[in-house]
Design a protein around this motif. Structure first.
Motif, PDB file in Angstrom:
ATOM      1  N   ARG A   2     -51.054 -27.117  77.161  1.00  0.00           N
ATOM      2  CA  ARG A   2     -50.803 -27.591  78.367  1.00  0.00           C
ATOM      3  C   ARG A   2     -52.555 -27.255  78.951  1.00  0.00           C
ATOM      4  O   ARG A   2     -53.450 -26.531  78.452  1.00  0.00           O
ATOM      5  CB  ARG A   2     -50.229 -26.487  79.535  1.00  0.00           C
ATOM      6  CG  ARG A   2     -47.807 -26.564  78.815  1.00  0.00           C
ATOM      7  CD  ARG A   2     -47.852 -25.649  79.969  1.00  0.00           C
ATOM      8  NE  ARG A   2     -48.325 -25.587  81.107  1.00  0.00           N
ATOM      9  CZ  ARG A   2     -47.163 -25.851  81.878  1.00  0.00           C
ATOM     10  NH1 ARG A   2     -46.166 -26.465  81.490  1.00  0.00           N
ATOM     11  NH2 ARG A   2     -47.986 -25.582  83.458  1.00  0.00           N
ATOM     12  N   ILE A   3     -53.145 -28.115  79.917  1.00  0.00           N
ATOM     13  CA  ILE A   3     -54.441 -28.325  80.844  1.00  0.00           C
ATOM     14  C   ILE A   3     -54.067 -27.051  80.943  1.00  0.00           C
ATOM     15  O   ILE A   3     -56.012 -26.755  80.927  1.00  0.00           O
ATOM     16  CB  ILE A   3     -54.352 -29.565  81.211  1.00  0.00           C
ATOM     17  CG1 ILE A   3     -55.603 -30.067  81.458  1.00  0.00           C
ATOM     18  CG2 ILE A   3     -53.235 -30.113  82.201  1.00  0.00           C
ATOM     19  CD1 ILE A   3     -56.957 -30.238  80.499  1.00  0.00           C
ATOM     20  N   ASP A   4     -53.368 -26.499  81.509  1.00  0.00           N
ATOM     21  CA  ASP A   4     -53.783 -25.687  82.434  1.00  0.00           C
ATOM     22  C   ASP A   4     -54.159 -24.509  81.300  1.00  0.00           C
ATOM     23  O   ASP A   4     -55.549 -23.355  81.535  1.00  0.00           O
ATOM     24  CB  ASP A   4     -52.450 -25.013  83.601  1.00  0.00           C
ATOM     25  CG  ASP A   4     -51.080 -25.004  83.345  1.00  0.00           C
ATOM     26  OD1 ASP A   4     -51.244 -25.240  81.642  1.00  0.00           O
ATOM     27  OD2 ASP A   4     -51.030 -24.311  83.497  1.00  0.00           O
ATOM     28  N   LYS A   5     -53.412 -24.335  80.158  1.00  0.00           N
ATOM     29  CA  LYS A   5     -53.882 -22.798  79.863  1.00  0.00           C
ATOM     30  C   LYS A   5     -54.866 -23.201  78.357  1.00  0.00           C
ATOM     31  O   LYS A   5     -55.311 -22.478  78.254  1.00  0.00           O
ATOM     32  CB  LYS A   5     -53.039 -23.116  78.028  1.00  0.00           C
ATOM     33  CG  LYS A   5     -51.007 -22.128  78.311  1.00  0.00           C
ATOM     34  CD  LYS A   5     -49.916 -22.663  77.584  1.00  0.00           C
ATOM     35  CE  LYS A   5     -48.978 -21.730  78.124  1.00  0.00           C
ATOM     36  NZ  LYS A   5     -48.086 -21.373  77.024  1.00  0.00           N
ATOM     37  N   PHE A   6     -55.217 -24.852  78.142  1.00  0.00           N
ATOM     38  CA  PHE A   6     -56.363 -25.065  77.664  1.00  0.00           C
ATOM     39  C   PHE A   6     -57.694 -24.961  78.199  1.00  0.00           C
ATOM     40  O   PHE A   6     -58.766 -24.047  77.674  1.00  0.00           O
ATOM     41  CB  PHE A   6     -56.287 -26.576  77.467  1.00  0.00           C
ATOM     42  CG  PHE A   6     -58.016 -26.811  76.552  1.00  0.00           C
ATOM     43  CD1 PHE A   6     -57.412 -26.674  75.873  1.00  0.00           C
ATOM     44  CD2 PHE A   6     -59.225 -27.796  77.016  1.00  0.00           C
ATOM     45  CE1 PHE A   6     -58.899 -27.379  74.906  1.00  0.00           C
ATOM     46  CE2 PHE A   6     -60.040 -27.611  76.474  1.00  0.00           C
ATOM     47  CZ  PHE A   6     -59.842 -28.093  75.315  1.00  0.00           C
ATOM     48  N   LEU A   7     -57.679 -24.784  79.939  1.00  0.00           N
ATOM     49  CA  LEU A   7     -59.259 -24.640  80.919  1.00  0.00           C
ATOM     50  C   LEU A   7     -59.298 -23.112  80.709  1.00  0.00           C
ATOM     51  O   LEU A   7     -59.770 -22.680  80.668  1.00  0.00           O
ATOM     52  CB  LEU A   7     -58.760 -25.421  82.021  1.00  0.00           C
ATOM     53  CG  LEU A   7     -59.038 -26.848  82.160  1.00  0.00           C
ATOM     54  CD1 LEU A   7     -58.379 -26.986  83.730  1.00  0.00           C
ATOM     55  CD2 LEU A   7     -60.341 -27.397  82.095  1.00  0.00           C
ATOM     56  N   ASN A   8     -58.073 -22.369  80.835  1.00  0.00           N
ATOM     57  CA  ASN A   8     -58.158 -20.733  80.475  1.00  0.00           C
ATOM     58  C   ASN A   8     -58.840 -20.342  78.868  1.00  0.00           C
ATOM     59  O   ASN A   8     -59.818 -19.667  78.892  1.00  0.00           O
ATOM     60  CB  ASN A   8     -56.685 -20.347  80.724  1.00  0.00           C
ATOM     61  CG  ASN A   8     -57.011 -19.096  80.745  1.00  0.00           C
ATOM     62  OD1 ASN A   8     -56.870 -17.903  80.391  1.00  0.00           O
ATOM     63  ND2 ASN A   8     -58.224 -18.102  81.526  1.00  0.00           N
ATOM     64  N   SER A   9     -58.061 -20.898  78.029  1.00  0.00           N
ATOM     65  CA  SER A   9     -58.579 -20.690  76.608  1.00  0.00           C
ATOM     66  C   SER A   9     -60.259 -20.959  76.156  1.00  0.00           C
ATOM     67  O   SER A   9     -60.726 -19.602  75.855  1.00  0.00           O
ATOM     68  CB  SER A   9     -57.248 -21.448  76.027  1.00  0.00           C
ATOM     69  OG  SER A   9     -56.145 -20.691  75.792  1.00  0.00           O
ATOM     70  N   VAL A  35     -53.675 -35.180  87.267  1.00  0.00           N
ATOM     71  CA  VAL A  35     -53.296 -34.698  85.390  1.00  0.00           C
ATOM     72  C   VAL A  35     -52.277 -33.687  86.088  1.00  0.00           C
ATOM     73  O   VAL A  35     -52.467 -32.978  87.270  1.00  0.00           O
ATOM     74  CB  VAL A  35     -53.579 -33.373  84.436  1.00  0.00           C
ATOM     75  CG1 VAL A  35     -54.120 -35.110  83.739  1.00  0.00           C
ATOM     76  CG2 VAL A  35     -54.431 -32.716  84.885  1.00  0.00           C
ATOM     77  N   LYS A  36     -50.334 -32.910  85.309  1.00  0.00           N
ATOM     78  CA  LYS A  36     -50.719 -31.973  85.905  1.00  0.00           C
ATOM     79  C   LYS A  36     -50.567 -31.304  84.919  1.00  0.00           C
ATOM     80  O   LYS A  36     -51.300 -31.551  83.957  1.00  0.00           O
ATOM     81  CB  LYS A  36     -48.673 -33.030  86.395  1.00  0.00           C
ATOM     82  CG  LYS A  36     -48.099 -33.342  87.159  1.00  0.00           C
ATOM     83  CD  LYS A  36     -46.895 -33.718  86.896  1.00  0.00           C
ATOM     84  CE  LYS A  36     -45.935 -34.686  87.870  1.00  0.00           C
ATOM     85  NZ  LYS A  36     -44.871 -35.457  88.227  1.00  0.00           N
ATOM     86  N   ALA A  37     -49.647 -30.045  85.796  1.00  0.00           N
ATOM     87  CA  ALA A  37     -50.787 -28.610  84.694  1.00  0.00           C
ATOM     88  C   ALA A  37     -49.552 -28.995  83.311  1.00  0.00           C
ATOM     89  O   ALA A  37     -50.431 -28.255  82.799  1.00  0.00           O
ATOM     90  CB  ALA A  37     -50.178 -26.865  85.305  1.00  0.00           C
TER      91      ALA A  37
END
Length: 81
Positions: A2-9, A35-37
């Motif tokens: 997911r994009i939200d996890k990717f940005l943090n990772s 995008v959505k999360a």
């Protein structure tokens, strides 16, 4: 991933909740589309963060398999355009 996890990772943002807030505010785009999360990130995607008067672009090189990566390894996963 997911994009939200990717940005943090990959250490673009410090916390996943910050990434979710940015996405909800409409400042995160992939291929020019807001995008959505839950949006899945793929290799080759271009992520844009349009915040304040600045636009940052990141090209995805690979997807991390672990929850977090060392900051020194960020260049293996994304490159800033």
């Amino acid at each position: 991933m997911r994009i939200d996890k990717f940005l943090n990772s990959v250490n673009i943002v410090k916390r996943r909740t910050i990434a979710q807030d940015m996405i909800a505010s409409g400042v995160v785009f992939i291929q020019g589309v807001a995008v959505k999360a839950s949006r899945e990130v793929r290799v080759g995607d271009v992520i844009e963060i349009r915040y304040l008067e600045e636009i940052k672009r990141y090209r995805v090189l690979q997807i991390p398999v672990t929850k977090t990566i060392p900051k020194s390894a960020k260049e293996q996963y994304v490159v800033e355009d």
